[in-house]
Structure formats: C-alpha cells, structure tokens
Design an enzyme around this catalytic site. Structure first.
Site, PDB file in Angstrom:
ATOM      1  N   ASN A 177      45.211  28.843  -6.556  1.00  0.00           N
ATOM      2  CA  ASN A 177      45.899  28.158  -5.452  1.00  0.00           C
ATOM      3  C   ASN A 177      47.313  28.666  -5.189  1.00  0.00           C
ATOM      4  O   ASN A 177      47.924  28.294  -4.200  1.00  0.00           O
ATOM      5  CB  ASN A 177      45.961  26.654  -5.735  1.00  0.00           C
ATOM      6  CG  ASN A 177      46.659  26.335  -7.049  1.00  0.00           C
ATOM      7  OD1 ASN A 177      46.591  27.109  -7.998  1.00  0.00           O
ATOM      8  ND2 ASN A 177      47.320  25.204  -7.104  1.00  0.00           N
ATOM      9  N   HIS A 236      33.668  21.426 -18.260  1.00  0.00           N
ATOM     10  CA  HIS A 236      34.549  21.986 -19.274  1.00  0.00           C
ATOM     11  C   HIS A 236      35.316  23.204 -18.760  1.00  0.00           C
ATOM     12  O   HIS A 236      34.863  23.950 -17.899  1.00  0.00           O
ATOM     13  CB  HIS A 236      33.792  22.382 -20.556  1.00  0.00           C
ATOM     14  CG  HIS A 236      32.350  22.696 -20.373  1.00  0.00           C
ATOM     15  ND1 HIS A 236      31.364  22.058 -21.066  1.00  0.00           N
ATOM     16  CD2 HIS A 236      31.716  23.571 -19.549  1.00  0.00           C
ATOM     17  CE1 HIS A 236      30.193  22.522 -20.700  1.00  0.00           C
ATOM     18  NE2 HIS A 236      30.374  23.445 -19.779  1.00  0.00           N
ATOM     19  N   ALA A 291      27.730  33.237 -10.957  1.00  0.00           N
ATOM     20  CA  ALA A 291      28.614  33.253 -12.124  1.00  0.00           C
ATOM     21  C   ALA A 291      29.377  34.569 -12.191  1.00  0.00           C
ATOM     22  O   ALA A 291      28.852  35.639 -11.874  1.00  0.00           O
ATOM     23  CB  ALA A 291      27.802  33.054 -13.390  1.00  0.00           C
ATOM     24  N   ASP A 293      71.899  -6.769 -24.517  1.00  0.00           N
ATOM     25  CA  ASP A 293      71.243  -6.160 -25.682  1.00  0.00           C
ATOM     26  C   ASP A 293      70.339  -7.154 -26.411  1.00  0.00           C
ATOM     27  O   ASP A 293      70.069  -7.012 -27.595  1.00  0.00           O
ATOM     28  CB  ASP A 293      72.274  -5.570 -26.645  1.00  0.00           C
ATOM     29  CG  ASP A 293      73.188  -6.619 -27.267  1.00  0.00           C
ATOM     30  OD1 ASP A 293      73.096  -7.801 -26.867  1.00  0.00           O
ATOM     31  OD2 ASP A 293      73.981  -6.257 -28.158  1.00  0.00           O
ATOM     32  N   ASN A 340      73.783 -19.538 -32.480  1.00  0.00           N
ATOM     33  CA  ASN A 340      74.055 -19.352 -31.064  1.00  0.00           C
ATOM     34  C   ASN A 340      73.447 -18.023 -30.629  1.00  0.00           C
ATOM     35  O   ASN A 340      73.777 -16.965 -31.164  1.00  0.00           O
ATOM     36  CB  ASN A 340      75.573 -19.337 -30.835  1.00  0.00           C
ATOM     37  CG  ASN A 340      75.937 -18.955 -29.420  1.00  0.00           C
ATOM     38  OD1 ASN A 340      75.159 -19.144 -28.490  1.00  0.00           O
ATOM     39  ND2 ASN A 340      77.140 -18.411 -29.251  1.00  0.00           N
ATOM     40  N   ARG A 348      31.186  40.496  -7.699  1.00  0.00           N
ATOM     41  CA  ARG A 348      31.419  41.024  -9.038  1.00  0.00           C
ATOM     42  C   ARG A 348      30.943  42.475  -9.073  1.00  0.00           C
ATOM     43  O   ARG A 348      30.125  42.901  -8.247  1.00  0.00           O
ATOM     44  CB  ARG A 348      30.687  40.197 -10.096  1.00  0.00           C
ATOM     45  CG  ARG A 348      29.185  40.136  -9.937  1.00  0.00           C
ATOM     46  CD  ARG A 348      28.565  39.069 -10.818  1.00  0.00           C
ATOM     47  NE  ARG A 348      27.106  39.050 -10.697  1.00  0.00           N
ATOM     48  CZ  ARG A 348      26.351  38.018 -11.021  1.00  0.00           C
ATOM     49  NH1 ARG A 348      26.912  36.898 -11.451  1.00  0.00           N
ATOM     50  NH2 ARG A 348      25.040  38.073 -10.913  1.00  0.00           N
ATOM     51  N   GLY A 403      86.307  -9.078 -25.708  1.00  0.00           N
ATOM     52  CA  GLY A 403      85.480 -10.203 -26.100  1.00  0.00           C
ATOM     53  C   GLY A 403      84.628 -10.754 -24.975  1.00  0.00           C
ATOM     54  O   GLY A 403      84.775 -10.407 -23.805  1.00  0.00           O
TER      55      GLY A 403
END
Length: 426
Positions: free
Chosen positions: A353, A330, A390, A70, A137, A407, A45
């Site tokens: 990386n 993007h 690119a 609570d 109470n 490339r 209690g």
C-alpha cells in the site's frame, strides 16, 4: 490520578470545579486542560491553597466540596452522600472521616463524650494519646462557602510546619457555636493518599479489584481477576469469559458471550457479541459478531473486521474493512484495503500500500481467492470471484471470475544436482 479525582467530583453533580496547582503546575494543567486552575505559587498549606480560590468563589453561595488531587480512590457516590449529609445536618462544615487500623500520617478526629466533633489535630502536633485515635481526617470536607472564607481569614501558621491548615477553621466554627459533623466513609481504602509509586501501585490494585468485581457481579467470568486489567471507561457484556493477561483500555468494549484472552490488549477497540480473541493487540479496531481473532493478530487503527471473519496468527490489519465470512488465517498484512465478503486470503499475502510517498488502496471483491505468498501492489482491484495464483505479484486489476498469474516461468534443469556434487561443471 488527578484526572480521576476530577471525574469523580463531576459525577457527584458539582457544577463548578477548580483545581489548585503549585509544584509542577504546568504538567498538572496539561493532564486536565478542561478544568480551570488556580495557581498557588508558594505552598503554605491546605488552608492557604483553599484561600487562593477566594476570588473565583467570592460571589458563590452554597456548599463547597474540598478534596485532594492525590486521593484517587474516592467514589463519586461518597462525595454525593457526604454533601447530602452536610445539608441534612444543616452544618457549617462536614468532614469525611474513616477508621483505620494504622492511622499513621493522618490527622485525627477529636470528639467529645457524646460523639460530637470538636476538632482535628495533625499528627505532627498530636499528643501521644491523640495519636492512638483510629478515626482519621481524610482531608475532604463540605463547607458553607461564605463561612469558609470568613474563617480562613483568621487561620494562623502557629504550628510545627509553619503552614496554614484548613482544619484550623473547624475549632473556630465550633467555638462560635456552629455545627461541624463527621461523615464516615464505608470503605477506608477510599481515602488512601498517594505519596510514592509503591502507594500508587497499591491504589491501582484496589481500584482494579473494584472494577473487576463490578463486572463479575454483572455476569462476566474472570479466570483470574488479579491478572485482568479493565479501565473504568471500558465495558464487558454478560456471559463473556476473560482469561488472564487481558488489558481493556481507553474506552474499549466487549460484547456478550465472548472469549477474550489469554494475553489480549485492547485500546479504544470494540468487539461485538460471540467473538473469540486470543493473544492479540487491537487498537482503535472494530470486530463484528462471531469473528475469531488470533493468536498473535495485530489490528491497528481503522481495522473493521466483518461478521464471522477469521483473522489468524500473525495477521496485521490497518485502515482496512474486511467483509463477512472472510478468512485471513496466517502471516498476512492487510493495509489500506477494502475486502469483500467470503474472501480467502492465503498465507503470506501482502497489500503493498505504500510507495514511499503516499498510500493507496487495494480492493478485493466478494468471493475472491488470493493464493499464498501473493503481493497485491496498490492501487489494484481483484474482481468478484477472481483467483490470484500463489506466488503472484499483481500490479494490474484482475477482472471478475478470472485467474491472475504474475510469476516467473518455471524451468527444470534435469540432472543439475547430480552434476554439481560430482564436480561436473557442465
């Protein structure tokens, strides 16, 4: 939930806070590692729980606040006002009370004809007439410490539950001529207790409405407050507009005159003034003023976005600093990078990386131009004003004002398609 109760108690100015724990005590203590805990091994209690604090408070003289772990909706201002009222009334005890339309489950406040408190009766022990009382109470009290523990020694367990009730000290005090008063909370929702996840969700809704109203009254526009979630430790500047689906968590901050959302989640992130963030996630990231983020950007820990930057759809940044006026519009990954001002990052760019063992840095200096579908294999530096063609895979530094091309050479086989579909194998 317990953490919030503790925070509110501390904000009320109480210098010493103790948490009585019993069931699943280890989990509770992990949630509040900075608060000393008192173990109640056998739960007998509320009176028994408070009595467990006798040892830690035996030399303390003054006011003691007792509240539940609570009941997370209590404001620190309520605790402070109740303590002030207790002191002004020179009482041995003060009860925080509330009037509820449906008092089911709560102990009722018993008053005499003149309105003076004469006791509390638990619902399980209340008569039919007493159960009709609307004043309840809340379970939160202010006591004189010495008197509290003196009267706890006299509390018995002669009730339906066989428990030691803390409220049982009150009639004893009254019988001995001590003063017991009731401080009524303005908003009865503050005393809402949590016994299941339905009540937890309801309490969260109340708390969130309270937080949102706080910011709206300070000049923040929310298109739909019911679909906006802001933690208590987060902040929003004046004239900012927040669209539905925004979550500001873990001390995030948004500056003035921003547009946030819809569907933005920020965790421990900072967005300065005049920014726009749409349908994106920001975790421990910092966005400087006039920047535009999203839609569908993911800024992870350590991402610092410079002033007037454009970070567009499906761009991810992690542990990277991006200078002012730089654009990554993007489909780009920028990890462990140091990027200067006025840089253009083409669609499909990747800073490579991680080599499977360690992570290394990519440096892109001011004014550089990175063509679409480029891979920058770290460690590598793209010099000031340099261009990357690119489709390049850059493995060596590109000097300032130079063009880096990496490339395969294009070869055209004339007539190849016609021969293929005519069955000519030549």
């Amino acid at each position: 939930m317990v953490r919030r109760v503790v925070d509110q108690v501390q904000q009320a100015g109480l210098s010493r806070v103790y948490l009585v724990v019993g069931h699943q005590s280890e989990q509770v203590m992990e949630a509040v590692p900075d608060i000393p805990c008192v173990i109640q091994e056998e739960q007998l209690g509320t009176g028994h729980a408070v009595d467990k604090c006798r040892g830690v408070l035996e030399e303390f003289e003054g006011a003691v606040l007792v509240t539940y772990g609570d009941t997370p909706l209590f404001r620190w201002e309520t605790f402070s006002k109740a303590l002030d009222y207790y002191g002004e009334q020179q009482a041995a005890a003060a009860i925080i009370t509330a009037f509820m339309d449906d008092p089911t489950g709560y102990g009722r406040i018993l008053r005499d004809e003149e309105g003076r408190v004469r006791g509390i009766v638990e619902e399980s022990d209340a008569s039919e007439e007493e159960r009709g009382i609307k004043e309840i109470n809340t379970g939160t009290y202010c006591f004189d410490s010495a008197k509290l523990f003196s009267y706890l020694e006299r509390v018995g367990a002669d009730n339906v539950q066989g428990e030691y009730y803390l409220p049982d000290v009150l009639p004893m005090m009254l019988e001995d001529g001590l003063r017991v008063v009731g401080y009524t909370v303005e908003d009865p929702r503050e005393c809402m207790g949590i016994n299941n996840r339905v009540q937890l969700a309801a309490a969260e809704k109340i708390l969130q409405r309270r937080i949102n109203e706080h910011w709206m009254l300070r000049g923040v526009t929310m298109i739909d407050p019911d679909q906006t979630w802001i933690s208590e430790d987060s902040s929003v500047g004046r004239d900012t507009v927040i669209y539905p689906g925004v979550h500001l968590e873990k001390g995030s901050s948004v500056g003035e005159d921003c547009v946030i959302g819809p569907n933005v989640r920020m965790q421990a992130a900072q967005v300065e003034h005049h920014c726009q963030v749409e349908q994106s996630v920001l975790q421990q990231a910092h966005v400087c003023s006039y920047a535009s983020i999203g839609p569908f950007a993911n800024l992870r820990p350590g991402a610092v976005i410079g002033e007037s930057c454009r970070i567009g759809d499906f761009v991810e940044g992690k542990n990277s600093t991006i200078g002012a006026n730089t654009s990554a519009a993007h489909h780009t990954y920028l990890g462990d990078a140091e990027i200067g001002a006025d840089v253009n990052i083409g669609c499909g760019t990747i800073t490579c990386n991680y080599d499977g063992i360690k992570k290394t840095k990519t440096i892109i200096e001011d004014g550089a131009f990175i063509g679409s579908n480029s891979c920058l294999v770290a460690p590598v530096c793209i010099g000031r004003g340099a261009y990357v063609a690119a489709g390049s895979t850059i493995t060596e530094d590109v000097p300032a004002d130079s063009l880096g091309i990496a490339r395969g050479r294009q070869t055209n086989k004339e007539g190849w398609t016609k021969r293929r579909f005519q069955g000519d194998s030549r």
